[in-house]
Design a protein around this motif. Structure first.
Motif, PDB file in Angstrom:
ATOM      1  N   ALA A  76       0.823  -1.206   0.000  1.00 50.08           N
ATOM      2  CA  ALA A  76       0.000   0.000   0.000  1.00 50.08           C
ATOM      3  C   ALA A  76       0.861   1.260   0.000  1.00 50.08           C
ATOM      4  O   ALA A  76       0.574   2.228  -0.723  1.00 50.08           O
ATOM      5  CB  ALA A  76      -0.931  -0.003   1.211  1.00 50.08           C
ATOM      6  N   CYS A 128       1.327   4.305  -2.878  1.00 51.54           N
ATOM      7  CA  CYS A 128       1.234   5.751  -2.635  1.00 51.54           C
ATOM      8  C   CYS A 128       2.313   6.513  -3.394  1.00 51.54           C
ATOM      9  O   CYS A 128       2.118   7.684  -3.752  1.00 51.54           O
ATOM     10  CB  CYS A 128       1.364   6.044  -1.136  1.00 51.54           C
ATOM     11  SG  CYS A 128      -0.037   5.478  -0.149  1.00 51.54           S
ATOM     12  N   THR A 157      -3.803   7.053  -4.892  1.00 49.95           N
ATOM     13  CA  THR A 157      -3.744   6.801  -3.458  1.00 49.95           C
ATOM     14  C   THR A 157      -2.608   7.609  -2.849  1.00 49.95           C
ATOM     15  O   THR A 157      -1.751   8.138  -3.558  1.00 49.95           O
ATOM     16  CB  THR A 157      -3.544   5.295  -3.185  1.00 49.95           C
ATOM     17  OG1 THR A 157      -3.608   5.059  -1.775  1.00 49.95           O
ATOM     18  CG2 THR A 157      -2.224   4.801  -3.726  1.00 49.95           C
ATOM     19  N   ASP A 173      -7.739   7.391   2.609  1.00 53.99           N
ATOM     20  CA  ASP A 173      -8.387   6.468   3.536  1.00 53.99           C
ATOM     21  C   ASP A 173      -8.098   5.024   3.140  1.00 53.99           C
ATOM     22  O   ASP A 173      -7.538   4.748   2.080  1.00 53.99           O
ATOM     23  CB  ASP A 173      -9.902   6.684   3.536  1.00 53.99           C
ATOM     24  CG  ASP A 173     -10.331   7.869   4.393  1.00 53.99           C
ATOM     25  OD1 ASP A 173      -9.516   8.382   5.174  1.00 53.99           O
ATOM     26  OD2 ASP A 173     -11.505   8.284   4.268  1.00 53.99           O
ATOM     27  N   MET A 174      -8.529   4.106   4.006  1.00 59.86           N
ATOM     28  CA  MET A 174      -8.271   2.681   3.789  1.00 59.86           C
ATOM     29  C   MET A 174      -9.371   1.843   4.428  1.00 59.86           C
ATOM     30  O   MET A 174      -9.859   2.157   5.514  1.00 59.86           O
ATOM     31  CB  MET A 174      -6.924   2.320   4.431  1.00 59.86           C
ATOM     32  CG  MET A 174      -6.667   0.841   4.623  1.00 59.86           C
ATOM     33  SD  MET A 174      -5.332   0.605   5.827  1.00 59.86           S
ATOM     34  CE  MET A 174      -5.406  -1.161   6.059  1.00 59.86           C
ATOM     35  N   VAL A 225      -5.612   6.719   6.482  1.00 56.54           N
ATOM     36  CA  VAL A 225      -4.837   5.559   6.047  1.00 56.54           C
ATOM     37  C   VAL A 225      -3.632   5.263   6.933  1.00 56.54           C
ATOM     38  O   VAL A 225      -3.347   4.089   7.230  1.00 56.54           O
ATOM     39  CB  VAL A 225      -4.400   5.724   4.574  1.00 56.54           C
ATOM     40  CG1 VAL A 225      -3.406   6.853   4.398  1.00 56.54           C
ATOM     41  CG2 VAL A 225      -3.798   4.434   4.043  1.00 56.54           C
ATOM     42  N   TRP A 239      -2.840   1.693   8.701  1.00 57.22           N
ATOM     43  CA  TRP A 239      -1.619   0.877   8.591  1.00 57.22           C
ATOM     44  C   TRP A 239      -1.074   0.542   9.979  1.00 57.22           C
ATOM     45  O   TRP A 239      -0.672  -0.600  10.234  1.00 57.22           O
ATOM     46  CB  TRP A 239      -0.543   1.635   7.818  1.00 57.22           C
ATOM     47  CG  TRP A 239      -0.831   1.868   6.374  1.00 57.22           C
ATOM     48  CD1 TRP A 239      -1.817   1.312   5.628  1.00 57.22           C
ATOM     49  CD2 TRP A 239      -0.099   2.734   5.503  1.00 57.22           C
ATOM     50  NE1 TRP A 239      -1.757   1.775   4.341  1.00 57.22           N
ATOM     51  CE2 TRP A 239      -0.711   2.645   4.232  1.00 57.22           C
ATOM     52  CE3 TRP A 239       0.996   3.569   5.664  1.00 57.22           C
ATOM     53  CZ2 TRP A 239      -0.243   3.371   3.129  1.00 57.22           C
ATOM     54  CZ3 TRP A 239       1.465   4.293   4.580  1.00 57.22           C
ATOM     55  CH2 TRP A 239       0.850   4.193   3.322  1.00 57.22           C
ATOM     56  N   THR A 265      -8.966   4.665  -7.378  1.00 56.33           N
ATOM     57  CA  THR A 265      -8.350   4.161  -6.165  1.00 56.33           C
ATOM     58  C   THR A 265      -7.471   2.964  -6.499  1.00 56.33           C
ATOM     59  O   THR A 265      -7.274   2.648  -7.662  1.00 56.33           O
ATOM     60  CB  THR A 265      -9.445   3.792  -5.140  1.00 56.33           C
ATOM     61  OG1 THR A 265      -8.851   3.408  -3.921  1.00 56.33           O
ATOM     62  CG2 THR A 265     -10.319   2.670  -5.647  1.00 56.33           C
ATOM     63  N   ASN A 292      -6.955   1.209  -0.694  1.00 59.79           N
ATOM     64  CA  ASN A 292      -6.426   2.532  -0.346  1.00 59.79           C
ATOM     65  C   ASN A 292      -6.933   3.540  -1.361  1.00 59.79           C
ATOM     66  O   ASN A 292      -7.029   3.215  -2.542  1.00 59.79           O
ATOM     67  CB  ASN A 292      -4.898   2.529  -0.407  1.00 59.79           C
ATOM     68  CG  ASN A 292      -4.242   2.316   0.933  1.00 59.79           C
ATOM     69  OD1 ASN A 292      -4.752   1.572   1.763  1.00 59.79           O
ATOM     70  ND2 ASN A 292      -3.111   2.938   1.142  1.00 59.79           N
TER      71      ASN A 292
END
Length: 534
Positions: free
Chosen positions: A52, A56, A63, A68-69, A120, A124, A352, A369
């Protein structure tokens, strides 16, 4: 699964097979980041965070740390399935009165007033703390390397980045750091993000507090204050993600899991419940009869979505009724020949990423994500490489609507990781991205797998279709005779010349063989990504 049918698209690639671990996502470098963590001894949850975080960096339009996640996980050691809602809340200062007094009839689609708390990073942290075995410093290392040393821009990333040029040009900060002479970086360009590398290093060193209470929070607060935004450091400091009990339904002999509202996973379950009343296999894959039935079921389920889905802490959502087989049978009974007129409700755009990871211990992570639209709000916090998402745009200003804006409330959310169980054990971990397309894509994929017997790769390769309020888009491989029949029945068929292959979302999936425990992976050819195992 059923016997494999004839008449569907030839697979673009073989199913990927592995025994020790697997990652499937939309960018090969991100998939490799997850594999590296697995090979270093991390588990699926460590690898999911690494994947994830890498996304990014390598898909910054989709993302980022400012998003958010949601996650569905199976913890093999505890034999426990649970969901993680890491969506952020509206700032304290965000009220309908504020927007109306400033001349707004709706919340802007992007810009500084569309921002809610990014959830997010805390998500994590919760995943690592609850189920992981490695530290932030270890799992963020691949993402930091990609941000510092750069990565080559692949084809689909280039395509979406170019679409965002007008948004990025609105901001001097964004255009300076994420455009080259006013243009999106071309395919094959080596792109570096020193600001994002700095932010990732802060989190690697100081954990989630670096984002919500430390220097990153200070930079967000300063920018928001200087530019008349509503988000403040106090809003960031108060954020906590929430572990939730997944909602589910049984479709045929399979149990399908989704995250409960404020996400739209409920729609997938409702559509499956409606479709279960019909013999889809007898209709034929992507036949006119099947597509018509699917579209009418979609209209009914989406009408309930727009009527009910909101933050469950603020709204009374009749989940038992909406998920009941009796209610689905009632809805199925209303589907007659021809086109049913149902209020169209919200038509949601958005982009996303989805990823799924499995490991040799039997752990499974299904993770989404998002910063919602391409580059989110378009607001880039100076020196951080962080674009803030625009999820606040999904709130309503109608005080009688369940999704009305309120301070501390989570907005209606589109992102929906999926998971399928057989005899109580994970069988499939999958997702299909693309805002309004997500429930439609998930249901089509599940029907491909369960009713039409496709394997994990073919289920994503098969031609898809998408219903909009103003018509139906069919991928070009759906036969002309079927298109003509749908037109004859009264459906408006849409010709979306720009990016035809991309409006039907991006699929990733892993199948866990219940007899051997080995993994089979599939990845959508409509994206840059792949499934990788070892």
């Amino acid at each position: 699964m059923a016997d494999r049918p004839t008449g569907y698209r030839k697979q673009t690639r073989s199913v990927v097979h592995a025994q020790n671990g697997m990652v499937a996502t939309s960018h090969p470098l991100a998939a490799m980041a997850g594999i590296q963590i697995l090979q270093q001894g991390g588990n699926a949850f460590d690898a999911a965070v690494a994947t994830a975080a890498a996304l990014c960096v390598v898909e910054p339009m989709m993302t980022g740390l400012g998003g958010d996640m949601f996650a569905l996980i199976y913890d093999a050691k505890r034999r426990e399935i649970k969901g993680l809602n890491a969506s952020g809340r509206a700032p304290r200062a965000a009220t309908p009165d504020y927007f109306e007094q400033n001349g707004f009839t709706s919340i802007p689609a992007n810009g500084i007033l569309s921002v809610t708390v990014p959830g997010v990073v805390d998500g994590w942290a919760q995943l690592l703390e609850s189920c992981g075995t490695l530290t932030f410093q270890e799992v963020l290392a691949p993402a930091i390397r990609y941000a510092e040393e750069g990565f080559p821009i692949p084809e689909m990333v280039s395509y979406y980045w170019k679409k965002a040029e007008p948004l990025l040009l609105r901001s001097e900060e964004a255009s300076q750091h994420y455009l080259i002479h006013g243009k999106a970086p071309k395919e094959g360009t080596l792109f570096k993000q020193p600001g994002l590398a700095w932010s990732l290093k802060q989190i690697a060193k100081n954990g989630r507090d670096a984002f919500y209470q430390g220097e990153i929070a200070d930079k967000i607060d300063r920018y928001m204050t200087d530019h008349q935004g509503l988000l403040r450091k106090e809003d960031l400091k108060e954020h906590r993600s929430q572990w939730v009990q997944p909602i589910s339904t049984h479709y045929r002999s399979y149990e399908v899991l989704e995250i409960p509202p404020n996400g739209q996973g409920l729609v997938v379950l409702q559509m499956l419940n409606i479709l279960e009343n019909f013999d889809l296999k007898a209709m034929g894959h992507n036949s006119a009869e099947y597509i018509r039935l699917f579209v009418e079921a979609k209209k009914l389920a989406y009408a309930d979505r727009d009527r009910y889905i909101a933050d469950s802490e603020f709204a009374d959502i009749p989940l038992d009724r909406l998920l009941s087989k009796e209610y689905a049978k009632e809805l199925a009974g209303t589907i007659q020949s021809g086109v049913k007129e149902i209020p169209s409700g919200a038509e949601l755009g958005g982009d996303t990423v989805y990823l799924t990871v499995t490991d040799k211990e039997g752990n499974v992570a299904s993770v989404t994500n998002s910063i919602f639209s391409v580059f989110g709000s378009g607001v880039l916090i100076p020196d951080t490489g962080i674009f803030l998402h625009n999820r606040g745009s999904l709130f309503s200003l109608d005080r009688h609507h369940p999704n009305v804006l309120q301070p501390g409330k989570r907005p209606f959310h589109t992102i929906i990781p999926g998971m399928v169980l057989k005899d109580g054990k994970p069988l499939i971990s999958f997702g299909v991205m693309g805002a309004d397309m997500q429930p439609q894509g998930q249901v089509q994929t599940l029907v491909n797998l369960i009713d039409f017997g496709m394997n994990i790769q073919a289920a994503g390769d098969a031609p898809r279709f998408r219903h909009y309020a103003h018509g139906v888009f069919l991928e070009s491989e759906i036969e002309p005779a079927i298109c003509r029949e749908l037109s004859r029945q009264g459906y408006t068929l849409l010709n979306l010349s720009d990016g035809d292959d991309f409006v039907v979302g991006g699929y990733q999936g892993i199948f866990i063989d219940p007899e051997t425990g080995l993994f089979q992976g599939g990845s959508d050819p409509r994206k840059d990504g792949c499934a990788i195992g070892f």
